[in-house]
Design a protein around this motif. Structure first.
Motif, PDB file in Angstrom:
ATOM      1  N   HIS A  35       0.795  -1.231   0.000  1.00  0.00           N
ATOM      2  CA  HIS A  35       0.000   0.000   0.000  1.00  0.00           C
ATOM      3  C   HIS A  35       0.828   1.282   0.000  1.00  0.00           C
ATOM      4  CE1 HIS A  35      -3.766  -2.141   0.532  1.00  0.00           C
ATOM      5  NE2 HIS A  35      -3.202  -2.840   1.508  1.00  0.00           N
ATOM      6  N   VAL A  36       2.062   1.227   0.506  1.00  0.00           N
ATOM      7  CA  VAL A  36       2.861   2.460   0.618  1.00  0.00           C
ATOM      8  C   VAL A  36       4.299   2.244   0.155  1.00  0.00           C
ATOM      9  CG1 VAL A  36       1.507   3.438   2.511  1.00  0.00           C
ATOM     10  CG2 VAL A  36       3.447   1.950   3.029  1.00  0.00           C
ATOM     11  N   LEU A  53       3.286  14.374 -13.195  1.00  0.00           N
ATOM     12  CA  LEU A  53       2.180  13.889 -12.355  1.00  0.00           C
ATOM     13  C   LEU A  53       2.244  12.375 -12.271  1.00  0.00           C
ATOM     14  CD1 LEU A  53      -0.036  12.699 -14.504  1.00  0.00           C
ATOM     15  CD2 LEU A  53      -0.743  15.080 -14.684  1.00  0.00           C
ATOM     16  N   HIS A  54       1.579  11.842 -11.243  1.00  0.00           N
ATOM     17  CA  HIS A  54       1.576  10.396 -11.017  1.00  0.00           C
ATOM     18  C   HIS A  54       0.152   9.867 -11.172  1.00  0.00           C
ATOM     19  CE1 HIS A  54       5.625  10.885  -9.458  1.00  0.00           C
ATOM     20  NE2 HIS A  54       5.181  11.811  -8.638  1.00  0.00           N
ATOM     21  N   PRO A  55      -0.114   9.129 -12.247  1.00  0.00           N
ATOM     22  CA  PRO A  55      -1.471   8.616 -12.456  1.00  0.00           C
ATOM     23  C   PRO A  55      -1.912   7.682 -11.328  1.00  0.00           C
ATOM     24  CG  PRO A  55      -0.160   8.447 -14.467  1.00  0.00           C
ATOM     25  CD  PRO A  55       0.797   8.802 -13.362  1.00  0.00           C
ATOM     26  N   PRO A  88      -2.365  15.280  -4.647  1.00  0.00           N
ATOM     27  CA  PRO A  88      -3.331  14.249  -5.039  1.00  0.00           C
ATOM     28  C   PRO A  88      -2.867  13.538  -6.319  1.00  0.00           C
ATOM     29  CG  PRO A  88      -4.432  16.352  -4.629  1.00  0.00           C
ATOM     30  CD  PRO A  88      -2.959  16.625  -4.674  1.00  0.00           C
ATOM     31  N   ALA A  89      -3.428  12.364  -6.568  1.00  0.00           N
ATOM     32  CA  ALA A  89      -3.153  11.659  -7.814  1.00  0.00           C
ATOM     33  C   ALA A  89      -3.456  12.561  -9.004  1.00  0.00           C
ATOM     34  CB  ALA A  89      -4.022  10.400  -7.886  1.00  0.00           C
ATOM     35  N   ASP A  90      -2.678  12.418 -10.061  1.00  0.00           N
ATOM     36  CA  ASP A  90      -2.954  13.098 -11.335  1.00  0.00           C
ATOM     37  C   ASP A  90      -2.873  14.618 -11.234  1.00  0.00           C
ATOM     38  OD1 ASP A  90      -3.990  10.640 -12.992  1.00  0.00           O
ATOM     39  OD2 ASP A  90      -5.071  10.572 -11.091  1.00  0.00           O
ATOM     40  N   GLU A 113       2.866   1.933  -6.627  1.00  0.00           N
ATOM     41  CA  GLU A 113       3.102   2.081  -8.072  1.00  0.00           C
ATOM     42  C   GLU A 113       2.040   2.980  -8.673  1.00  0.00           C
ATOM     43  OE1 GLU A 113       5.807   0.829  -8.991  1.00  0.00           O
ATOM     44  OE2 GLU A 113       6.175  -0.721  -7.489  1.00  0.00           O
ATOM     45  N   GLU A 114       2.396   3.673  -9.746  1.00  0.00           N
ATOM     46  CA  GLU A 114       1.403   4.467 -10.477  1.00  0.00           C
ATOM     47  C   GLU A 114       0.390   3.506 -11.117  1.00  0.00           C
ATOM     48  OE1 GLU A 114       3.477   6.960 -13.224  1.00  0.00           O
ATOM     49  OE2 GLU A 114       4.465   8.101 -11.625  1.00  0.00           O
ATOM     50  N   ARG A 115      -0.801   4.031 -11.392  1.00  0.00           N
ATOM     51  CA  ARG A 115      -1.856   3.196 -11.966  1.00  0.00           C
ATOM     52  C   ARG A 115      -2.358   3.833 -13.245  1.00  0.00           C
ATOM     53  NH1 ARG A 115      -5.136   1.445  -6.449  1.00  0.00           N
ATOM     54  NH2 ARG A 115      -3.559  -0.013  -5.736  1.00  0.00           N
ATOM     55  N   ARG A 116      -1.690   3.548 -14.315  1.00  0.00           N
ATOM     56  CA  ARG A 116      -2.033   4.192 -15.587  1.00  0.00           C
ATOM     57  C   ARG A 116      -3.379   3.731 -16.126  1.00  0.00           C
ATOM     58  NH1 ARG A 116       1.916   7.524 -17.364  1.00  0.00           N
ATOM     59  NH2 ARG A 116       3.834   7.271 -16.192  1.00  0.00           N
ATOM     60  N   ASP A 117      -3.820   2.545 -15.672  1.00  0.00           N
ATOM     61  CA  ASP A 117      -5.074   2.005 -16.203  1.00  0.00           C
ATOM     62  C   ASP A 117      -6.290   2.375 -15.385  1.00  0.00           C
ATOM     63  OD1 ASP A 117      -3.270  -0.978 -16.909  1.00  0.00           O
ATOM     64  OD2 ASP A 117      -3.668   0.723 -18.214  1.00  0.00           O
TER      65      ASP A 117
END
Lengths: 124, 124
Positions: A35-36, A53-55, A88-90, A113-117
């Motif tokens: 989680h972290v 930015l981090h998706p 925040p994300a993105d 990890e980033e979550r591009r999907d």
């Protein structure tokens, strides 16, 4: 299964990155976390971490030493020891030291990890 | 939607807890975060944070100042500034200062809330 881990940050080696040096203290590869992720990053003089930015991934920056700046969407804020930045994300952001000394920060990311999907739905 | 936030930890007030004082720097209530929570906690002399665990939630403890101990399953390890403790979800741990001064730590939790319904499957 992940196990409890105790370490000293000084025993972990830095890796060179474009904006300075970073080392992972806790993450999926080093501790089995799900989680972290927690790093220490040194932002080097003359090498700003440029806007990015981090998706799907949140970030918290806690300044340990040095002085610098955080920027987002044209706004610049000063940072010094004890400053906290929640991104925040993105959300675009840039981080950099001020002057001739590095700025050192604890960097928290969740999820690790980033979550591009499965991001916020923004077109990246 | 969560927005970027910049603050100084010194501007956030502590709340008294059984084992000392804590303040939330970033969390769902204060910043709208969904994946991480970051606190500063002072472990007070004579008030050990006793053995406990967090269902479905990981914790990272980064020591900022002071000296103390972390305990799990009968094993005690010393902590000092720069010590890092990674505690997987559902793993017992206790944290306490040594001697007569508080020990101060940055506390990272992910996810921000415990998950009693979707933990590791351990009988709690």
């Amino acid at each position: 299964m992940a196990e409890k881990k105790v370490l000293k940050e000084a025993d972990v080696s830095f890796k060179e990155v474009k904006w300075g040096r970073t080392k992972e203290l806790v993450g999926p590869a080093t501790a089995g976390s799900a989680h972290v992720k927690v790093n220490i990053t040194e932002y080097a003089p003359g090498r700003p971490h440029e806007l990015h930015l981090h998706p799907g991934q949140e970030e918290v920056i806690f300044i340990l030493s040095g002085e610098g700046y955080t920027e987002s969407y044209g706004r610049r804020r000063e940072l010094s020891p004890g400053s906290v930045v929640y991104i925040p994300a993105d959300t675009e952001h840039a981080t950099m030291t001020a002057g001739s000394e590095p700025m050192t920060a604890l960097i928290v990311k969740g999820p690790p990890e980033e979550r591009r999907d499965e991001g916020s739905g923004r077109d990246l």
